[in-house]
Every structure is written in C-alpha cells, then in structure tokens.
Scaffold this motif. Sequence first.
Motif, PDB file in Angstrom:
ATOM      1  N   GLY A  96       0.825  -1.197   0.000  1.00 55.62           N
ATOM      2  CA  GLY A  96       0.000   0.000   0.000  1.00 55.62           C
ATOM      3  C   GLY A  96       0.861   1.248   0.000  1.00 55.62           C
ATOM      4  N   SER A  97       0.261   2.339  -0.344  1.00 63.87           N
ATOM      5  CA  SER A  97       0.990   3.601  -0.338  1.00 63.87           C
ATOM      6  C   SER A  97       0.042   4.699   0.113  1.00 63.87           C
ATOM      7  CB  SER A  97       1.551   3.920  -1.726  1.00 63.87           C
ATOM      8  OG  SER A  97       0.498   4.116  -2.638  1.00 63.87           O
ATOM      9  N   THR A  98       0.621   5.817   0.422  1.00 61.04           N
ATOM     10  CA  THR A  98      -0.179   6.958   0.854  1.00 61.04           C
ATOM     11  C   THR A  98       0.428   8.231   0.303  1.00 61.04           C
ATOM     12  OG1 THR A  98      -1.066   8.126   2.765  1.00 61.04           O
ATOM     13  CG2 THR A  98       1.116   7.179   3.018  1.00 61.04           C
ATOM     14  N   ASP A  99      -0.391   9.240   0.164  1.00 59.02           N
ATOM     15  CA  ASP A  99       0.092  10.539  -0.277  1.00 59.02           C
ATOM     16  C   ASP A  99       0.417  11.445   0.903  1.00 59.02           C
ATOM     17  OD1 ASP A  99      -0.222   9.850  -2.953  1.00 59.02           O
ATOM     18  OD2 ASP A  99      -2.298  10.556  -3.001  1.00 59.02           O
ATOM     19  N   ALA A 102       5.712  11.958   5.135  1.00 58.89           N
ATOM     20  CA  ALA A 102       6.277  11.179   6.237  1.00 58.89           C
ATOM     21  C   ALA A 102       6.260  11.958   7.551  1.00 58.89           C
ATOM     22  CB  ALA A 102       7.695  10.744   5.890  1.00 58.89           C
ATOM     23  N   TRP A 103       6.490  13.272   7.516  1.00 58.67           N
ATOM     24  CA  TRP A 103       6.515  14.035   8.760  1.00 58.67           C
ATOM     25  C   TRP A 103       5.146  14.041   9.426  1.00 58.67           C
ATOM     26  CZ3 TRP A 103       3.561  18.285   9.877  1.00 58.67           C
ATOM     27  CH2 TRP A 103       2.949  18.946   8.819  1.00 58.67           C
ATOM     28  N   GLY A 109       1.829   9.614  14.715  1.00 58.03           N
ATOM     29  CA  GLY A 109       2.229   8.492  15.562  1.00 58.03           C
ATOM     30  C   GLY A 109       2.648   8.934  16.951  1.00 58.03           C
ATOM     31  N   VAL A 110       3.407  10.018  17.016  1.00 64.47           N
ATOM     32  CA  VAL A 110       3.833  10.554  18.315  1.00 64.47           C
ATOM     33  C   VAL A 110       2.622  11.021  19.120  1.00 64.47           C
ATOM     34  CG1 VAL A 110       5.086  12.450  19.421  1.00 64.47           C
ATOM     35  CG2 VAL A 110       6.172  11.141  17.604  1.00 64.47           C
ATOM     36  N   LEU A 111       1.707  11.725  18.474  1.00 60.61           N
ATOM     37  CA  LEU A 111       0.516  12.210  19.175  1.00 60.61           C
ATOM     38  C   LEU A 111      -0.380  11.062  19.647  1.00 60.61           C
ATOM     39  CD1 LEU A 111      -0.403  15.331  17.017  1.00 60.61           C
ATOM     40  CD2 LEU A 111       0.595  15.302  19.327  1.00 60.61           C
TER      41      LEU A 111
END
Length: 160
Positions: A96-99, A102-103, A109-111
């Motif tokens: 899979g991929s996403t647009d 990355a930041w 993820g951190v939140l």
Amino acid sequence: MDAIASSIAALFPLGWIHYLAGGLLIGAGVALLFVCTGLVGGMSTVFSSTWSFVVRRPFFQQARFTDSRVWRLVYAAGLVLGALVWWLGFSDGTPGSTDIPAWQLLLGGVLVGYGARLGNGCTSGHGICGLGSLQLPSLGAVLTFMATAFLVANLVGSFA
C-alpha cells in the motif's frame, strides 16, 4: 431506501462487509484471549511491555510490563502474522501507499502514542476490551477519542 443505500455507498466506496468481518474477528480474538486466559489484549501495554526488554528506565521496568511481556510479544507477533497472511492471501500483493507526507505520519504516531499514555490505554484497550467488559472509565476514554478524532478530521479537512 435509495437515499440510505447511496449514503452508505458514499461512506464506504469499497463496501462495508470487510469492515464488519474485521471488527467481528478482532472482537472474537480479544474475547477468546480473555475467556481462555483471563488476559486483556490492549495494544498500548503490548508496546510498553515490549520496550521493557531494551529500555531500563523505571517506567518500563514496572512489574505490570515485565511480568507480561512474553505473552504480549507473542500476541503482537500474532497480529503481525495475521496481517501478513491477509496480505499474501487476500490482497493483490502490492504494498500500500499513501500521499501523506512522512513528517505528518511521524507526528500523528507521536501524538497517538502520547494520547494512549495520557489516557492510560489506547483505542483497542478501551474501545474493544474496556467497553466489552463494561468499564465506565473506558466509555469516557472512547467518547474523548471519538470527539477528538471528529474535531481534528474536520479541522484538517477544512484546510485541505
């Protein structure tokens, strides 16, 4: 009736049956874990107990993490293995991929990790295990998770 069908089609353009099947399988899995062992399968504790193998800080060395880390690591490995089986057996085999940059994924993820720690559990722990065992604090946590998600989705959507 046609308005309802078109609303469902708009919300779930790829169909809804696989979401229902996934939810039933997740619910059955955590119920089976609890009935067979008496253990609760929330994922934020799996994360913390796994870190207890390598991080020697006092938080990660609490007995609730170190005493349960082996079964929790096996539990997490089962989730990864299940995803692999699905990917190999039921998908077309392409990753899979996403647009999304990355930041933004990293920040999200951190939140989410911070929120799980702040809420003393994550959506799987409170939403599946906590609500399933009729825990009132889990109801408050799930309502908070959902309200926050709705707010953030609408805010982000208004800037897109």
